[in-house]
Motif scaffolding. Structure first.
Motif, PDB file in Angstrom:
ATOM      1  N   LEU A   1       0.876  -1.272  -0.220  1.00 51.32           N
ATOM      2  CA  LEU A   1      -0.154   0.172   0.086  1.00 51.32           C
ATOM      3  C   LEU A   1       0.922   1.489  -0.082  1.00 51.32           C
ATOM      4  CD1 LEU A   1      -2.802  -0.859   2.660  1.00 51.32           C
ATOM      5  CD2 LEU A   1      -3.153  -0.165   0.334  1.00 51.32           C
ATOM      6  N   PHE A   2       1.789   1.077   1.048  1.00 48.87           N
ATOM      7  CA  PHE A   2       2.645   2.390   0.867  1.00 48.87           C
ATOM      8  C   PHE A   2       3.394   2.605  -0.499  1.00 48.87           C
ATOM      9  CE2 PHE A   2       6.919   4.286   1.197  1.00 48.87           C
ATOM     10  CZ  PHE A   2       6.761   5.487   1.916  1.00 48.87           C
ATOM     11  N   ASN A   3       4.124   1.581  -0.986  1.00 52.01           N
ATOM     12  CA  ASN A   3       4.673   1.506  -2.082  1.00 52.01           C
ATOM     13  C   ASN A   3       3.801   2.179  -3.379  1.00 52.01           C
ATOM     14  OD1 ASN A   3       7.212   0.986  -1.224  1.00 52.01           O
ATOM     15  ND2 ASN A   3       6.811  -1.246  -1.417  1.00 52.01           N
ATOM     16  N   ASN A   4       2.777   1.909  -3.501  1.00 49.70           N
ATOM     17  CA  ASN A   4       1.483   2.277  -4.546  1.00 49.70           C
ATOM     18  C   ASN A   4       1.050   3.729  -3.965  1.00 49.70           C
ATOM     19  OD1 ASN A   4       2.137  -0.217  -5.768  1.00 49.70           O
ATOM     20  ND2 ASN A   4       0.408  -1.242  -4.853  1.00 49.70           N
ATOM     21  N   HIS A   5       0.917   4.015  -2.996  1.00 51.50           N
ATOM     22  CA  HIS A   5       0.059   5.345  -2.776  1.00 51.50           C
ATOM     23  C   HIS A   5       0.699   5.745  -1.187  1.00 51.50           C
ATOM     24  CE1 HIS A   5      -2.805   4.387  -5.730  1.00 51.50           C
ATOM     25  NE2 HIS A   5      -2.824   3.160  -5.324  1.00 51.50           N
ATOM     26  N   PRO A   6       1.769   6.196  -1.443  1.00 55.23           N
ATOM     27  CA  PRO A   6       2.543   6.887  -0.082  1.00 55.23           C
ATOM     28  C   PRO A   6       1.817   7.971   0.430  1.00 55.23           C
ATOM     29  CG  PRO A   6       4.090   7.339  -1.729  1.00 55.23           C
ATOM     30  CD  PRO A   6       2.811   6.598  -2.128  1.00 55.23           C
ATOM     31  N   ALA A   7       1.012   8.871  -0.428  1.00 62.26           N
ATOM     32  CA  ALA A   7       0.375   9.841   0.083  1.00 62.26           C
ATOM     33  C   ALA A   7       0.928  10.820   1.128  1.00 62.26           C
ATOM     34  CB  ALA A   7      -1.184   9.472   0.545  1.00 62.26           C
ATOM     35  N   LEU A   8       1.943  11.248   0.873  1.00 62.91           N
ATOM     36  CA  LEU A   8       2.879  11.980   1.643  1.00 62.91           C
ATOM     37  C   LEU A   8       3.254  13.299   0.753  1.00 62.91           C
ATOM     38  CD1 LEU A   8       5.184   9.376   3.300  1.00 62.91           C
ATOM     39  CD2 LEU A   8       3.334  10.633   4.598  1.00 62.91           C
ATOM     40  N   ASP A   9       2.874  14.502   1.349  1.00 65.47           N
ATOM     41  CA  ASP A   9       3.373  15.679   0.960  1.00 65.47           C
ATOM     42  C   ASP A   9       4.749  15.996   0.817  1.00 65.47           C
ATOM     43  OD1 ASP A   9       0.687  16.326   0.345  1.00 65.47           O
ATOM     44  OD2 ASP A   9       0.547  17.285   2.353  1.00 65.47           O
ATOM     45  N   PRO A  10       5.228  16.333  -0.264  1.00 62.31           N
ATOM     46  CA  PRO A  10       6.865  16.650  -0.254  1.00 62.31           C
ATOM     47  C   PRO A  10       7.282  17.900   0.905  1.00 62.31           C
ATOM     48  CG  PRO A  10       5.638  17.615  -2.163  1.00 62.31           C
ATOM     49  CD  PRO A  10       4.790  16.845  -1.591  1.00 62.31           C
ATOM     50  N   PRO A  11       8.315  17.796   1.558  1.00 66.00           N
ATOM     51  CA  PRO A  11       8.748  18.702   2.463  1.00 66.00           C
ATOM     52  C   PRO A  11       8.664  19.916   1.930  1.00 66.00           C
ATOM     53  CG  PRO A  11      10.597  17.258   1.787  1.00 66.00           C
ATOM     54  CD  PRO A  11       9.278  16.573   0.942  1.00 66.00           C
ATOM     55  N   GLU A  12       8.234  21.089   2.855  1.00 68.39           N
ATOM     56  CA  GLU A  12       7.938  22.337   2.526  1.00 68.39           C
ATOM     57  C   GLU A  12       9.006  23.025   2.317  1.00 68.39           C
ATOM     58  OE1 GLU A  12       5.554  23.918   5.621  1.00 68.39           O
ATOM     59  OE2 GLU A  12       3.799  22.657   5.167  1.00 68.39           O
ATOM     60  N   GLU A  13      10.158  22.512   3.104  1.00 65.62           N
ATOM     61  CA  GLU A  13      11.506  23.385   2.738  1.00 65.62           C
ATOM     62  C   GLU A  13      12.613  22.533   2.518  1.00 65.62           C
ATOM     63  OE1 GLU A  13      12.855  24.214   7.533  1.00 65.62           O
ATOM     64  OE2 GLU A  13      10.693  24.776   6.847  1.00 65.62           O
ATOM     65  N   GLU A  14      13.815  23.054   1.867  1.00 64.06           N
ATOM     66  CA  GLU A  14      14.812  22.025   1.578  1.00 64.06           C
ATOM     67  C   GLU A  14      15.679  21.401   2.877  1.00 64.06           C
ATOM     68  OE1 GLU A  14      16.905  21.642  -1.528  1.00 64.06           O
ATOM     69  OE2 GLU A  14      14.885  21.929  -2.178  1.00 64.06           O
ATOM     70  N   PHE A  15      15.950  20.263   2.716  1.00 59.71           N
ATOM     71  CA  PHE A  15      16.716  19.838   3.813  1.00 59.71           C
ATOM     72  C   PHE A  15      17.639  18.601   3.172  1.00 59.71           C
ATOM     73  CE2 PHE A  15      13.327  16.851   2.818  1.00 59.71           C
ATOM     74  CZ  PHE A  15      13.999  15.582   3.016  1.00 59.71           C
ATOM     75  N   ASP A  16      18.970  18.655   4.105  1.00 60.59           N
ATOM     76  CA  ASP A  16      19.695  17.557   3.631  1.00 60.59           C
ATOM     77  C   ASP A  16      19.281  16.099   3.784  1.00 60.59           C
ATOM     78  OD1 ASP A  16      21.469  19.672   2.908  1.00 60.59           O
ATOM     79  OD2 ASP A  16      22.370  19.857   4.759  1.00 60.59           O
ATOM     80  N   ILE A  17      19.512  15.379   2.642  1.00 57.26           N
ATOM     81  CA  ILE A  17      19.083  14.139   2.926  1.00 57.26           C
ATOM     82  C   ILE A  17      20.156  13.321   3.339  1.00 57.26           C
ATOM     83  CG2 ILE A  17      18.293  11.986   1.969  1.00 57.26           C
ATOM     84  CD1 ILE A  17      16.557  13.698  -0.096  1.00 57.26           C
ATOM     85  N   ILE A  18      20.155  12.476   4.249  1.00 57.47           N
ATOM     86  CA  ILE A  18      21.248  11.590   4.817  1.00 57.47           C
ATOM     87  C   ILE A  18      21.289  10.306   3.649  1.00 57.47           C
ATOM     88  CG2 ILE A  18      22.309  10.402   6.572  1.00 57.47           C
ATOM     89  CD1 ILE A  18      21.002  12.046   8.754  1.00 57.47           C
ATOM     90  N   GLU A  19      22.198  10.189   2.831  1.00 63.00           N
ATOM     91  CA  GLU A  19      22.164   8.897   1.965  1.00 63.00           C
ATOM     92  C   GLU A  19      23.186   7.752   2.583  1.00 63.00           C
ATOM     93  OE1 GLU A  19      20.696   7.984  -0.999  1.00 63.00           O
ATOM     94  OE2 GLU A  19      20.374   9.817  -2.126  1.00 63.00           O
ATOM     95  N   GLU A  20      22.829   6.777   2.980  1.00 60.96           N
ATOM     96  CA  GLU A  20      23.884   5.653   3.072  1.00 60.96           C
ATOM     97  C   GLU A  20      24.857   5.491   1.950  1.00 60.96           C
ATOM     98  OE1 GLU A  20      23.206   1.511   5.127  1.00 60.96           O
ATOM     99  OE2 GLU A  20      22.080   1.617   3.474  1.00 60.96           O
ATOM    100  N   THR A  21      26.246   5.493   2.611  1.00 59.23           N
ATOM    101  CA  THR A  21      26.993   5.123   1.520  1.00 59.23           C
ATOM    102  C   THR A  21      27.341   3.879   0.954  1.00 59.23           C
ATOM    103  OG1 THR A  21      28.872   4.891   3.054  1.00 59.23           O
ATOM    104  CG2 THR A  21      28.463   7.268   2.452  1.00 59.23           C
TER     105      THR A  21
END
Length: 545
Positions: free
Chosen positions: A288-308
């Motif tokens: 359900l999550f993968n098909n319809h996450p239904a989450l608004d994008p963040p309002e402000e820019e932020f640094d994504i912590i990506e796993e190396t």
């Protein structure tokens, strides 16, 4: 990237429909030393359905699919190893270089075992626990259905969970609680993120219900009815009429009909919902999550912590050894020393004094100040043991582990991995004496010379490793005839893509001949000397075995 993600989400959406009811029960199988293993038929059905839906278009497995409706032929169809190799590449794309898989309708027993060995070593490399599994125990004639089903579930779960990250769905930032930041989200397992996601959507829907698990809390279907109505596109025609039904099975069936309207009826039957079948309900929610996450994008820019790449490889290595709990984020999950102690015990059994020196969560104080001191005590003890194992820990204190200091934590994990790799080699020495890295280089050069190969390496930093030819030739010497030289790019000044192509080929070939390689192809083509060492050590291990 966007195309890839949209294709992925289409793949996930197509998972499968479940038929209305399976009135099935479980099969009990006797294992070693009187152990009883349960094989749940509803899992067998759901997993087989998933395989049919995700791999039916792949011509390499055309002779194996479709699996039958009950999934009872799943075990035999795994015998040639092709399905497992393909599932691994669904769970973690490009793990296996498909040029290496032995394909065809009637491949020999030997080639089947090669595929299964490749699948097992590749599953380890992506963090699956495959303890007690080899190419023989996986054969259906052994009757160890629970092992196969367990591995299949790990791969399906990995496939469903790979999109549940901030880099794929930045809107997950909405799930932060008061006082938390992004690093707190990184610490959560996919299961915990899904629970938060459901509760966030329920709150938006005005529901007072909260979910704490994927069994008891979902049995009445009401949470699902609210969730589906909240995340469904407005024109999907979803309703909550199910909630008016008194009979729980009828209610679950009506709820699943709503899930079907948003192309997300998968994994569970009405019966699985009413019974609170844990794994299948977790898979249903992940889908359900993968098909319809239904989450608004963040309002402000932020640094994504990506796993190396390095962090991910270390995490997969730890998880494949079966450490508990599973590691989601290395900097937060090693903070109390307990994972480190488990790894040290693998390296030198008995080195950890679990009774007197270690405080487990159950033994820790309820008072925060005292608990802080107990956890710090664990971490100081971990450093003390590291010194006993001859680790170089200059400037590393227990507080660095506890605070998740990135540089120092990585330095410690690398030494744990190196010591683990060398300890496996030492166990094969007749007198058990430790193996040092110079012996691995001598072994590799002698094997290459004895095999008539005009190539040698000065060390793991040697730039000759960049094109992977020393490793490819070493594999050929160990198992004459296995390398297909028409695939191998030859020459001293190969381009970056050609070096990477050779590296991909050699990593998969090494796993196929039984070497438990965790390194990634890029580690070889970029000559990351630490990881290059582990590749040669793994090959030496396979050779001595």
């Amino acid at each position: 990237m966007e195309l890839c993600q949209s294709l992925q989400s289409e793949d996930v959406a197509k998972t499968f429909r479940t038929s209305k009811q399976h009135d099935k029960n479980a099969e009990k199988i006797a294992g070693a030393m009187g152990a009883q293993h349960m094989v749940l038929n509803e899992e067998q059905v759901a997993f087989s359905d998933w395989i049919n839906n995700n791999l039916s278009k792949d011509k390499d497995v055309g002779h194996l699919l479709l699996l039958n409706e009950t999934g009872s032929d799943l075990y035999e169809k795994m015998d040639d190893g092709i399905l497992l190799c393909k599932m691994i590449n669904l769970a973690a794309p490009d793990t296996i270089d498909e040029r290496v898989i032995n394909t065809g309708k009637n491949i020999s027993i030997f080639k089947q075992h090669e595929n299964l060995t490749l699948a097992i070593n590749s599953a380890k490399a992506i963090g699956c626990v495959v303890i007690g599994i080899d190419s023989h125990t996986l054969n259906s004639s052994q009757g160890k259905k629970w092992l196969i089903l367990g591995l299949v579930w790990q791969l399906i779960k990995m496939y469903l969970f790979k999109q549940i990250s901030i880099s794929n769905v930045p809107g997950l930032i909405n799930l932060l609680m008061d006082g938390e930041d992004i690093s707190d989200l990184m610490k959560l397992s996919p299961e915990q993120l899904l629970l938060r996601w459901v509760n966030y959507q329920l709150d938006k829907a005005g529901s007072t219900r909260k979910i704490k698990n994927f069994n008891e809390d979902i049995k009445d279907s009401d949470i699902y009815s609210d969730l589906i109505a909240q995340i469904a596109p407005k024109d999907a025609g979803v309703n909550k009429f199910a909630m008016k039904k008194d009979d729980l099975t009828e209610r679950a069936e009506m709820m699943l009909e709503q899930a079907e309207k948003i192309d997300s009826r998968a994994f569970v039957t009405a019966r699985d919902v009413v019974r609170g079948q844990d794994k299948l309900n977790l898979a249903f929610v992940a889908n359900l999550f993968n098909n319809h996450p239904a989450l608004d994008p963040p309002e402000e820019e932020f640094d994504i912590i990506e796993e190396t790449r390095e962090e991910k490889m270390y995490r997969n290595w730890m998880n494949s050894l079966g450490v508990k709990p599973r590691v989601n984020y290395i900097y937060s999950d090693l903070y109390d020393g307990l994972i480190i102690f488990q790894l040290m015990d693998f390296i030198k059994p008995g080195i950890v004094d679990w009774k007197k020196r270690v405080k487990t969560p159950e033994q820790q104080s309820k008072l925060e100040a005292k608990r802080f001191q107990e956890i710090l005590g664990n971490c100081n003890y971990a450093v003390e043991l590291g010194k006993k194992l001859n680790f170089v820990l200059v400037g590393i204190g227990g507080s660095d582990i506890m605070e998740g200091n990135k540089t120092l934590t990585l330095a410690l994990i690398w030494q744990l991995m190196r010591a683990y790799t060398l300890s496996l080699l030492s166990q094969l020495n007749s007198d058990g004496t430790p193996i040092v890295e110079s012996e691995i280089i001598s072994w590799a050069n002698k094997r290459l010379e004895d095999g008539g190969k005009n190539i040698s390496i000065k060390g793991f930093q040697d730039k000759k490793n960049k094109n992977a030819l020393p490793i490819i030739n070493l594999i050929e010497v160990m198992k004459p005839g296995v390398i297909d030289y028409s695939i191998v790019k030859q020459g001293d000044n190969l381009s970056g893509p050609d070096c990477l192509s050779n590296a991909k080929y050699c990593v998969t070939m090494a796993r196929k001949i039984g070497a438990p390689v965790y390194a990634l192809p890029e580690d070889i083509s970029e000559v990351k000397h630490k990881m290059v060492m582990t590749v040669f050590a793994s090959l030496m291990l396979a050779d001595l075995n």
